[in-house]
Write a protein that holds these residues in place. Structure first.
Motif, PDB file in Angstrom:
ATOM      1  N   CYS A  97       5.897   9.577   4.833  1.00  0.00           N
ATOM      2  CA  CYS A  97       7.116   8.968   4.282  1.00  0.00           C
ATOM      3  C   CYS A  97       7.019   7.446   4.313  1.00  0.00           C
ATOM      4  CB  CYS A  97       8.349   9.433   5.065  1.00  0.00           C
ATOM      5  SG  CYS A  97       8.796  11.159   4.746  1.00  0.00           S
ATOM      6  N   ALA A  98       6.457   6.900   5.380  1.00  0.00           N
ATOM      7  CA  ALA A  98       6.299   5.446   5.487  1.00  0.00           C
ATOM      8  C   ALA A  98       5.307   4.930   4.436  1.00  0.00           C
ATOM      9  CB  ALA A  98       5.830   5.069   6.889  1.00  0.00           C
ATOM     10  N   ILE A  99       4.228   5.670   4.248  1.00  0.00           N
ATOM     11  CA  ILE A  99       3.230   5.291   3.228  1.00  0.00           C
ATOM     12  C   ILE A  99       3.869   5.314   1.852  1.00  0.00           C
ATOM     13  CG2 ILE A  99       1.100   6.019   2.067  1.00  0.00           C
ATOM     14  CD1 ILE A  99       0.169   7.083   4.865  1.00  0.00           C
ATOM     15  N   TYR A 100       4.638   6.350   1.571  1.00  0.00           N
ATOM     16  CA  TYR A 100       5.313   6.473   0.279  1.00  0.00           C
ATOM     17  C   TYR A 100       6.285   5.310   0.062  1.00  0.00           C
ATOM     18  CZ  TYR A 100       8.204   8.122  -3.521  1.00  0.00           C
ATOM     19  OH  TYR A 100       8.901   8.210  -4.703  1.00  0.00           O
ATOM     20  N   GLY A 101       7.044   4.989   1.094  1.00  0.00           N
ATOM     21  CA  GLY A 101       8.002   3.897   1.003  1.00  0.00           C
ATOM     22  C   GLY A 101       7.296   2.568   0.728  1.00  0.00           C
ATOM     23  N   PHE A 102       6.214   2.331   1.436  1.00  0.00           N
ATOM     24  CA  PHE A 102       5.452   1.094   1.229  1.00  0.00           C
ATOM     25  C   PHE A 102       4.873   1.039  -0.171  1.00  0.00           C
ATOM     26  CE2 PHE A 102       1.345  -1.129   1.323  1.00  0.00           C
ATOM     27  CZ  PHE A 102       1.806  -2.406   1.615  1.00  0.00           C
ATOM     28  N   SER A 104       5.843   2.605  -2.856  1.00  0.00           N
ATOM     29  CA  SER A 104       6.924   2.468  -3.825  1.00  0.00           C
ATOM     30  C   SER A 104       7.421   1.040  -3.913  1.00  0.00           C
ATOM     31  CB  SER A 104       8.089   3.399  -3.465  1.00  0.00           C
ATOM     32  OG  SER A 104       7.687   4.730  -3.567  1.00  0.00           O
ATOM     33  N   SER A 105       7.457   0.358  -2.757  1.00  0.00           N
ATOM     34  CA  SER A 105       7.987  -1.014  -2.743  1.00  0.00           C
ATOM     35  C   SER A 105       7.031  -1.996  -3.431  1.00  0.00           C
ATOM     36  CB  SER A 105       8.258  -1.465  -1.320  1.00  0.00           C
ATOM     37  OG  SER A 105       7.048  -1.671  -0.618  1.00  0.00           O
ATOM     38  N   ILE A 106       5.739  -1.738  -3.394  1.00  0.00           N
ATOM     39  CA  ILE A 106       4.814  -2.681  -4.042  1.00  0.00           C
ATOM     40  C   ILE A 106       4.515  -2.327  -5.487  1.00  0.00           C
ATOM     41  CG2 ILE A 106       3.740  -3.463  -1.902  1.00  0.00           C
ATOM     42  CD1 ILE A 106       1.361  -1.659  -2.543  1.00  0.00           C
ATOM     43  N   ILE A 107       4.671  -1.052  -5.845  1.00  0.00           N
ATOM     44  CA  ILE A 107       4.400  -0.642  -7.215  1.00  0.00           C
ATOM     45  C   ILE A 107       5.665  -0.792  -8.066  1.00  0.00           C
ATOM     46  CG2 ILE A 107       3.790   1.321  -8.701  1.00  0.00           C
ATOM     47  CD1 ILE A 107       1.922   2.230  -6.424  1.00  0.00           C
ATOM     48  N   GLY A 108       6.788  -0.508  -7.464  1.00  0.00           N
ATOM     49  CA  GLY A 108       8.044  -0.702  -8.190  1.00  0.00           C
ATOM     50  C   GLY A 108       8.652   0.491  -8.714  1.00  0.00           C
TER      51      GLY A 108
END
Length: 108
Positions: A97-102, A104-108
């Protein structure tokens, strides 16, 4: 200029290793000093067009191929994707979940 020298040197090293040549063997084939070739591969020495051509001939490639790093970017991309896949496969649910959140935040 330094980035170009590093890119060319990295490309020469990549092609040399692919052809399973040592630095000294490539230097010999190109008619160059092996210490000089090592400096070129590290990007710490300028390279003349003449010497670039001699290295290309010794590697049996076109000179332009020594200047093109798009192949390296593709290799890096595949290597990174494989490493990420291994990380994701071994991640806990919380880490995933943390990897996904990170991501998502850099890809947009």
């Amino acid at each position: 200029m330094e980035d170009i020298l590093f890119t060319v040197g990295r490309r020469i090293r990549e092609l040399r290793k692919r052809k399973r040549l040592s630095q000294s063997k490539l230097a010999e084939k190109a008619g160059l000093n092996d210490k000089y070739l090592g400096e070129v591969e590290r990007g710490s020495n300028n390279i003349s067009i003449r010497n670039l051509g001699q290295i290309a001939i010794a590697l049996e490639v076109e000179t332009a191929e020594l200047l093109d790093d798009s192949h390296q970017r593709e290799i890096d991309r595949k290597e990174i994707a494989l490493k990420l896949q291994k990380i994701i496969e071994s991640a806990s649910d919380e880490d995933l979940c943390a990897i996904y959140g990170f991501a998502s935040s850099i890809i947009g």
